[in-house]
Design a protein around this motif. Structure first.
Motif, PDB file in Angstrom:
ATOM      1  N   ILE A 106       0.824  -1.220   0.000  1.00 44.41           N
ATOM      2  CA  ILE A 106       0.000   0.000   0.000  1.00 44.41           C
ATOM      3  C   ILE A 106       0.853   1.263   0.000  1.00 44.41           C
ATOM      4  O   ILE A 106       0.380   2.339  -0.339  1.00 44.41           O
ATOM      5  CB  ILE A 106      -1.014   0.049   1.164  1.00 44.41           C
ATOM      6  CG1 ILE A 106      -0.313  -0.112   2.517  1.00 44.41           C
ATOM      7  CG2 ILE A 106      -2.098  -0.992   0.994  1.00 44.41           C
ATOM      8  CD1 ILE A 106      -1.252   0.112   3.666  1.00 44.41           C
ATOM      9  N   ASN A 107       2.134   1.117   0.347  1.00 45.66           N
ATOM     10  CA  ASN A 107       3.021   2.281   0.361  1.00 45.66           C
ATOM     11  C   ASN A 107       3.700   2.495  -0.995  1.00 45.66           C
ATOM     12  O   ASN A 107       4.368   3.488  -1.215  1.00 45.66           O
ATOM     13  CB  ASN A 107       4.078   2.104   1.463  1.00 45.66           C
ATOM     14  CG  ASN A 107       4.766   3.411   1.793  1.00 45.66           C
ATOM     15  OD1 ASN A 107       4.105   4.445   1.901  1.00 45.66           O
ATOM     16  ND2 ASN A 107       6.076   3.374   1.921  1.00 45.66           N
ATOM     17  N   SER A 108       3.513   1.532  -1.894  1.00 48.49           N
ATOM     18  CA  SER A 108       4.281   1.566  -3.137  1.00 48.49           C
ATOM     19  C   SER A 108       3.655   2.486  -4.182  1.00 48.49           C
ATOM     20  O   SER A 108       4.144   2.582  -5.294  1.00 48.49           O
ATOM     21  CB  SER A 108       4.390   0.158  -3.708  1.00 48.49           C
ATOM     22  OG  SER A 108       3.081  -0.262  -4.080  1.00 48.49           O
ATOM     23  N   GLY A 109       2.533   3.109  -3.803  1.00 49.79           N
ATOM     24  CA  GLY A 109       1.877   3.991  -4.769  1.00 49.79           C
ATOM     25  C   GLY A 109       0.983   3.245  -5.729  1.00 49.79           C
ATOM     26  O   GLY A 109       0.593   3.752  -6.771  1.00 49.79           O
TER      27      GLY A 109
ATOM     28  N   MET B 118      -5.519   2.579  -6.043  1.00 48.20           N
ATOM     29  CA  MET B 118      -6.538   2.198  -5.073  1.00 48.20           C
ATOM     30  C   MET B 118      -5.916   1.684  -3.764  1.00 48.20           C
ATOM     31  O   MET B 118      -6.389   0.699  -3.186  1.00 48.20           O
ATOM     32  CB  MET B 118      -7.471   1.134  -5.644  1.00 48.20           C
ATOM     33  CG  MET B 118      -8.121   1.559  -6.952  1.00 48.20           C
ATOM     34  SD  MET B 118      -9.708   0.789  -7.227  1.00 48.20           S
ATOM     35  CE  MET B 118      -9.346  -0.913  -7.118  1.00 48.20           C
ATOM     36  N   ALA B 119      -4.853   2.352  -3.335  1.00 43.13           N
ATOM     37  CA  ALA B 119      -4.167   1.922  -2.108  1.00 43.13           C
ATOM     38  C   ALA B 119      -5.129   1.931  -0.925  1.00 43.13           C
ATOM     39  O   ALA B 119      -5.081   1.056  -0.056  1.00 43.13           O
ATOM     40  CB  ALA B 119      -2.978   2.831  -1.834  1.00 43.13           C
ATOM     41  N   GLY B 120      -5.995   2.932  -0.877  1.00 44.24           N
ATOM     42  CA  GLY B 120      -6.953   3.026   0.223  1.00 44.24           C
ATOM     43  C   GLY B 120      -7.872   1.819   0.268  1.00 44.24           C
ATOM     44  O   GLY B 120      -8.154   1.270   1.338  1.00 44.24           O
ATOM     45  N   PHE B 121      -8.283   1.364  -0.899  1.00 41.07           N
ATOM     46  CA  PHE B 121      -9.162   0.207  -1.001  1.00 41.07           C
ATOM     47  C   PHE B 121      -8.457  -1.045  -0.446  1.00 41.07           C
ATOM     48  O   PHE B 121      -8.994  -1.776   0.370  1.00 41.07           O
ATOM     49  CB  PHE B 121      -9.570  -0.012  -2.457  1.00 41.07           C
ATOM     50  CG  PHE B 121     -10.290  -1.306  -2.708  1.00 41.07           C
ATOM     51  CD1 PHE B 121     -11.616  -1.474  -2.320  1.00 41.07           C
ATOM     52  CD2 PHE B 121      -9.641  -2.356  -3.339  1.00 41.07           C
ATOM     53  CE1 PHE B 121     -12.268  -2.670  -2.539  1.00 41.07           C
ATOM     54  CE2 PHE B 121     -10.287  -3.553  -3.572  1.00 41.07           C
ATOM     55  CZ  PHE B 121     -11.605  -3.710  -3.171  1.00 41.07           C
TER      56      PHE B 121
END
Lengths: 292, 424
Positions: free
Chosen positions: A93-96, A99-102
């Protein structure tokens, strides 16, 4: 004394309710249960003093030692994989990624779902008959149906898997916070020096997450020594005590067998173990150190 | 450093206060005793009653309790404080309340709690309050679980009887007659073999659950017993070994599912029509009728040497430290009388423990049938260590099913484990 009071009155005023709560609900039960270990307490009536009988019984109680061993094995199956999973999810999720939030929400979902429900799903996935979901899936690659929770050499690992699945999301959040706090300049500098992505991870990211490693290691270790609900819900401590952990055994002794004094002894043993492990971890992992 | 000292002093003072406070509380409770019944035999004062939610429909259940309590209050003039306690952790709640001397005067227990509490001297013996009481109306098997060492500690309000429910579709598929169900182990084995050939499991076996649903019924049917009141362990006598062997045979032949060693339920297999029979009771009837998945029939409890099965009994007891023992005993008598048992069991769909109250199920043929089987239903192992020894026996049974011990070894080792516990 008076000067001290004048200077810090406000602090004490705010502390008083907390300390009273701490004394009544933590220290008092803590001391009382220690007193209980030297008594035979029948719940009603006066406790009878029996000296170190319960402590002696612990030393010769094979089941208690087996429960301790199971708990240690559970930790082996649980601590490192939980940390690794949390770190991997945090890196994702830190990799950009889009839909990281999802993804963060999805990964976190097991953490906020009731343990009973997760355990039910896990039990269904790892059903020991051909109809079990995992057995159905592995049949495609030619693996015979496994007994999972009904097999004394697999059950503990399956339970550890459940805990990893349940807790991975929260370690992810800690690691994510840790990743966010690493200075971006360090990555830039490393890249200018020509470091590869893998090298950057091992030489920059991983060492700088040390405080997070420490915190997560402590909490997962404590968590793994307190594991109870999955054994209670899925295996009842079996087969043949293979998933009887120290807290499960303590519960059985205390609340099923009404052997509260012996349960208190077990809880002190557990306390001592957690204390020692925490101190060791603190010594080797917890020192504040600058890497640059 | 001074701050630290101050903190230490503060904590010590706090501890002192906690300790003193404790003492004061004791005095207070002693000083303000609730009004109690006098020595003249006339009841007065008030009592607190703890029971659990027996149904999902709390409105109907609440009304039922109002009626039952009114019948007691009108007859005695004693006021009842009724409190409903959730099932979860009820042991802890009762124990902590009783230890703190502010527990209920009457509460609900199941058979494995009763001897444990009674043996620890926590329960009030009811014998002195039962002169001229019509105890003969109660089903014998229901009174088994209320008695410990010849003293009666409670009166039963509900009973269950577990027996085999058969899936009619599967029975027909294996070419058998649903009107003519297996009554003995031998007949059951034949059916199980046929079911296996057709790709069904014969029955469920919940090796991770209570032994009351696994080993014990077979043990009793084989003519055996776990342990006597005098601590004599009978697990590994001829009957005991026979029960272990029968279970081992069921597992080895694949009559019960592979995960039976630690399974807690096999609902999916039964609901999915993959199983010939399961053990069930009144709850299962309601569930099956609600789901309406397939037709089922109920067989009488099986017989090998004896015709016996498991069925819990629910009873009301009074703690030894009740302030109002006479009124508590009277409540137990009234709540379990014929009228109140009819009311209670009509709402909760359990089986009354009085013969005279059993006519409530004329509209439900399944429950009517089950009501006839409570005479065969034993309430588990009635012994203070009943609950502690269960995991020991379970572990040996599981080891046997894993193939690591023969039935004889498992029975011997289970008996040895139980004996060492009794020796403590």
């Amino acid at each position: 004394m008076k000067r001290e009071w004048n200077r810090n009155a406000i602090v004490y005023i705010f502390l008083i309710p907390v300390i009273i709560h701490f004394i009544v609900f933590q220290i008092y039960p803590f001391l009382l249960s220690f007193y209980l270990t030297f008594m035979d307490w029948k719940v009603i009536g006066d406790p009878e003093f029996v000296g170190v009988k319960h402590w002696q019984h612990f030393l010769s109680d094979k089941l208690a030692w087996k429960a301790l061993w199971n708990t240690v094995m559970f930790s082996v199956y649980y601590i490192i994989p939980t940390m690794a999973l949390g770190l991997i999810l945090a890196l994702i999720i830190n990799s950009g990624v889009k839909m990281a939030g999802f993804f963060k929400g999805v990964f976190f979902l097991p953490v906020v779902t009731s343990f009973v429900i997760i355990a039910g799903i896990w039990g269904w996935l790892f059903g020991g008959t051909e109809a079990g979901m995992i057995n159905y899936l592995i049949s495609f690659i030619g693996i015979e149906p496994q007994l999972f929770l009904a097999n004394s050499s697999q059950a503990l690992a399956v339970l550890a898997g459940l805990s990893i699945f349940k807790v991975g999301g929260s370690t992810m959040i800690y690691y994510f916070a840790g990743l966010q706090s690493i200075d971006k300049q360090l990555y830039e500098a490393a890249r200018i020096d020509g470091a590869s992505a893998i090298k950057i991870f091992w030489k920059v990211t991983f060492p700088l997450l040390k405080p997070i490693h420490f915190y997560v290691a402590i909490t997962t270790t404590i968590g793994s020594f307190q594991i109870f609900d999955s054994a209670y819900l899925l295996t009842g401590g079996g087969p043949n005590y293979a998933t009887t952990t120290i807290v499960y055994y303590l519960y059985e002794q205390g609340f099923t067998g009404l052997n509260l004094s012996y349960a208190a002894v077990l809880s002190y043993v557990l306390f001592a173990i957690i204390l020692v492990i925490s101190l060791i971890q603190r010594k080797y992992l917890g020192q504040e150190s600058k890497h640059y | 450093m001074r701050k630290f000292k101050f903190l230490i002093v503060f904590i010590l003072v706090g501890l002192l206060l906690v300790a003193c406070d404790d003492g004061k509380k004791d005095e207070k409770t002693d000083g303000e005793k609730k009004p109690v019944s006098g020595d003249d035999g006339k009841l007065s004062g008030e009592i607190t009653v703890w029971a659990h939610p027996f149904t999902a429909d709390q409105e109907v259940e609440g009304k039922m309790w109002e009626e039952i309590i009114a019948s007691y209050e009108d007859a005695t003039g004693v006021k009842v404080n009724f409190e409903q306690i959730p099932w979860a952790n009820r042991d802890q709640k009762v124990l902590t309340a009783l230890a703190a001397n502010n527990g209920p005067d009457v509460f609900y227990v199941i058979p494995d709690q009763m001897p444990q509490y009674a043996d620890a001297g926590m329960l009030l013996s009811l014998d002195q309050y039962l002169e001229g009481f019509d105890i003969e109306d109660f089903v014998d098997t229901a009174l088994v679980s209320t008695t410990w060492k010849d003293e009666l500690y409670g009166l039963p309000i509900l009973q269950e009887a577990y027996t085999y429910f058969y899936n009619v579709d599967v029975v027909k598929d294996i070419g058998e007659d649903p009107e003519n169900l297996p009554a003995t182990w031998e007949e059951f084995e034949k059916w199980a073999e046929k079911a296996k050939e057709k790709g069904y499991y014969a029955t469920s076996f919940q090796g991770g659950g209570s032994m009351n649903g696994t080993l014990y019924p077979f043990l009793w049917q084989a003519g055996g017993q776990v342990v006597t009141e005098d601590n004599e362990v009978l697990l590994n006598n001829e009957a005991g070994v026979e029960a272990f062997e029968f279970i081992n045979k069921m597992y080895e032949k694949g009559w019960i599912p592979e995960d039976s060693i630690t399974a807690m339920e096999h609902n999916a297999l039964w609901d999915g029509g993959k199983m010939l029979a399961v053990q069930g009771s009144g709850n299962s009837v309601s569930r099956m009728l609600d789901q309406d998945l397939f037709e089922f029939v109920i067989a009488p409890p099986m017989k090998n040497k004896e015709q016996l099965t498991y069925g819990t009994t629910g009873m009301f007891v009074a703690p030894i430290n009740t302030d109002n023992p006479a009124a508590a005993a009277e409540f137990i008598k009234i709540v379990t009388n014929t009228d109140n048992q009819k009311k209670f069991n009509t709402v909760t769909q359990y089986i009354p423990t009085r013969e005279s109250a059993k006519d409530i199920f004329s509209e439900n043929k399944y429950l009517e049938q089950l009501a006839g089987y409570t005479q065969y239903a034993l309430p588990g192992v009635i012994h203070p260590e009943g609950r502690t020894i269960m995991p020991m026996i379970q572990a040996e049974l599981q080891t046997m099913l894993e193939g690591n011990k023969t039935p004889k070894q498992a029975a011997d080792d289970a008996a040895a484990a139980v004996e060492s516990k009794m020796g403590n």
